[in-house]
Design an enzyme around this catalytic site. Structure first.
Site, short mmCIF file in Angstrom:
data_model
loop_
_atom_site.label_atom_id
_atom_site.label_comp_id
_atom_site.label_asym_id
_atom_site.label_seq_id
_atom_site.Cartn_x
_atom_site.Cartn_y
_atom_site.Cartn_z
N THR A 125 16.23 44.30 -45.39
CA THR A 125 15.92 43.29 -44.36
C THR A 125 14.53 42.72 -44.67
OG1 THR A 125 17.30 44.46 -42.77
CG2 THR A 125 15.78 42.87 -41.85
N GLU A 144 26.81 44.12 -43.67
CA GLU A 144 26.42 44.13 -42.26
C GLU A 144 27.51 44.69 -41.36
OE1 GLU A 144 22.85 43.57 -41.31
OE2 GLU A 144 23.27 41.80 -42.50
N SER A 154 22.69 43.91 -33.68
CA SER A 154 21.56 43.99 -34.60
C SER A 154 20.35 44.59 -33.91
CB SER A 154 21.23 42.58 -35.10
OG SER A 154 20.05 42.58 -35.85
N SER A 155 19.38 45.01 -34.71
CA SER A 155 18.08 45.43 -34.16
C SER A 155 16.98 44.45 -34.54
CB SER A 155 17.71 46.82 -34.72
OG SER A 155 18.67 47.77 -34.33
N GLY A 214 15.69 48.57 -40.09
CA GLY A 214 16.92 49.06 -39.46
C GLY A 214 16.68 49.36 -37.99
N1 GLY Z 1 21.14 45.12 -40.44
C1 GLY Z 1 20.08 45.54 -39.62
C2 GLY Z 1 20.14 44.95 -38.26
O1 GLY Z 1 20.63 43.87 -38.09
O2 GLY Z 1 19.73 45.57 -37.33
#
Ligand code: GLY
Length: 575
Positions: free
Chosen positions: A373, A412, A444-445, A465
């Protein structure tokens, strides 16, 4: 105590109220930024943004340039085969919007697609290879931002990325570490191995990595926009490649992909204003919850052990809600009014026992890491702001490249809950709200955030993450205490995400005496061997016009401040 205002679904206000708000807001009397500021996870991406602003672009054009350049030089973090959330603030009318370019599940996806005949999650199925990939949103988001918010044609804003892909860039140690980690997945895809490896191995440092297919794909988007990626030859290559390797994408999945403009989550609390990502990211919701709980308890005068204990308990409760209630609100009912209610936040805050850790099980009944990310933050001299967090999920995503495209596909799909209660690659558990369904966006985070405290605006975010949200919370609290930006992005971190029930602590983040005290109160401590996160932040003092920018020293990113006049037309030349 002032009532907080929390919104997250839609924010329609009568015109007069917006006018009054404008008159009395600090922004109405703001001193324009003295310079442009960009902080991103890679020096070449920061440079791409600078070139585009120097060519007459605004922060939104620069966001397109930085996103596209990251896709080339930081392929382990984000890319055209992935997605993200771009949080925009347009200074001229204070319009704020989140561009949701999150991946979607393909139409043939099913809730049990990663389970074996016994209902057990198949190891790696949602992480490696084509079945792990959602339908990408990044190309659509870049075109949308350029067409609706930018000043320059895509041919200009994508030019630095095209040059980097075509002429190559020197492989750095960050690239090498990530490629080593994902070597097996990259080797399994011939086109990925040809693009990212040399003779099947991680390229040496300094090797010039050229990606001619990716350059062509970027050129096609630059000249024909969204259709170039989602229809026609590139779409056919993508679908053929995915299906030849056992995947389930169709041409319709690509053709039907749409960016969504969403109202961000907004929280006003005690002279502060949080603007952050709304669903399908859990980031803004959790940040708002945690700030309300902290406000209810108060942190003034607490020693380090008490403060850390309180923060951990607040994180535990917010992440418990994530696991229980949150998912794509276009597909499932999310009780946002309840989750974001101030009264509930106060009640939960009062339940926190300052002497004892609350076991996560009881709390639930009662109510590789960090370099995948990517985040960047931009402010231009007009006051336009961008906070963007982009991802292909795990480093190098699924590891799969469809031949002839140069596009590395995300993994994802692992952000969905493959089975209620089963942990994903970040240890996050989920529920039916985040179950897989056709066309649904995975929770998502990612938490691109604007934070206003008095006259000071901070633009920030980070990869990491599940630990993204707790990192941003710590960053906001440090912004509250006026910590210099370079220290804010560097400061040691700790994290709790409800389950697993433990505190993850970066090396050196907390003193031994504090750790001992937390253990005495019943917390389990996991001492991490490696640091995590890669925060990129920009700050603007609206009273003085002073601007600052900082890149997290954990990564190789770069922050720049520069003074070019905005709005001067031109073209971009690589440097
Ligand atoms: N793939 C990490 C998130 O969207 O949280």
């Amino acid at each position: 105590m002032a009532d907080p205002v929390v919104t997250g679904v839609s924010r329609k206000a009568p015109a007069w109220s917006l006018f009054v708000l404008w008159l009395f807001s600090a922004g109405a009397m703001a001193t324009l930024p003295r310079g442009h500021a960009i902080a991103s996870a890679h020096p070449l991406a920061t440079e791409a943004g600078r070139l585009v602003i120097e060519a007459g672009g605004n922060a939104f054009d620069a966001a397109v340039a930085v996103s596209a350049a990251l896709a080339v030089v930081e392929p382990y973090g984000s890319g055209l085969g992935g997605g993200g959330f771009w949080l925009l603030h347009r200074a001229s009318d204070r319009h704020e919007v989140m561009i949701d370019g999150r991946e979607r599940a393909p139409a043939a996806a099913t809730a049990d697609m990663y389970l074996d005949a016994n209902g057990q999650v198949i190891n790696g199925a949602s992480i490696d290879g084509v079945l792990a990939a959602g339908i990408p949103g990044a190309p659509a988001a870049l075109v949308h931002i350029a067409e609706h918010y930018g000043r320059l044609p895509l041919a200009v804003s994508l030019q630095p990325a095209i040059i980097l892909a075509r002429d190559g860039f020197p492989v750095d140690e960050a690239y090498r570490r990530m490629a080593e980690w994902r070597l097996a997945a990259l080797r399994a895809s011939p086109a990925a191995a040809a693009q990212f490896l040399v003779g099947g191995d991680v390229p040496p440092a300094g090797h010039r990595l050229r990606q001619p297919d990716l350059a062509k794909t970027l050129e096609a988007i630059a000249s024909a926009g969204m259709r170039a990626f989602y229809e026609g030859e590139i779409a056919r290559h993508l679908v053929d490649g995915v299906r030849a390797h056992g995947g389930i994408w169709t041409l319709e999945d690509l053709r039907d992909y749409r960016v969504v403009e969403r109202a961000p989550v907004e929280l006003r609390l005690q002279g502060k204003r949080l603007v952050s990502a709304s669903l399908p990211s859990s980031g803004g919701v959790l940040l708002a919850q945690m700030l309300m709980m902290l406000d209810a308890r108060g942190t003034a005068g607490l020693g380090v052990a008490d403060r850390t204990h309180l923060l951990v308990e607040v994180m535990r409760r917010a992440y418990a809600d994530r696991a229980r209630y949150l998912g794509d609100s276009d597909h499932v009912h999310v009780p946002l009014a309840r989750v974001l209610s101030r009264g509930r936040a106060q009640r939960r805050a009062q339940q926190i026992d300052m002497a004892r850790a609350t076991p996560s099980t009881r709390e639930a009944l009662a109510v590789g890491e960090g370099q995948d990310t990517s985040h960047f933050s931009i402010l231009d001299r007009e006051g336009n702001r961008v906070a963007a967090t982009l991802s292909v999920n795990y480093p190098f995503g699924s590891g799969f490249v469809a031949a002839g495209t140069g596009v590395l596909l995300n993994d994802e799909m692992d952000d969905f809950s493959a089975r209620p209660g089963s942990a994903n690659v970040y240890g996050l558990v989920g529920n039916d709200a985040n179950a897989i369904a056709p066309g649904k966006r995975m929770l998502s985070s990612m938490s691109p955030t604007f934070y206003e405290h008095g006259d000071v605006v901070t633009i920030l975010g980070t990869p990491g993450g599940s630990r993204i949200i707790s990192q941003v919370l710590l960053g906001l609290l440090d912004a509250d205490s006026g910590l210099p930006l370079s220290e804010l992005v560097a400061k040691g971190r700790f994290h709790h995400q409800y389950l697993p029930d433990r505190i993850d602590v970066e090396p050196g983040a907390l003193d031994e005496s504090v750790l001992a005290e937390l253990q005495r109160r019943g917390h389990t401590i996991r001492r991490l061997e490696q640091p995590y996160g890669n925060m990129q932040a920009v700050r603007w003092d609206r009273r003085s016009g002073a601007v600052d920018a900082a890149a997290d020293p954990r990564g190789i990113g770069q922050a720049v401040l520069f003074h070019t006049e905005i709005g001067r037309a031109g073209s971009v030349q690589g440097r």
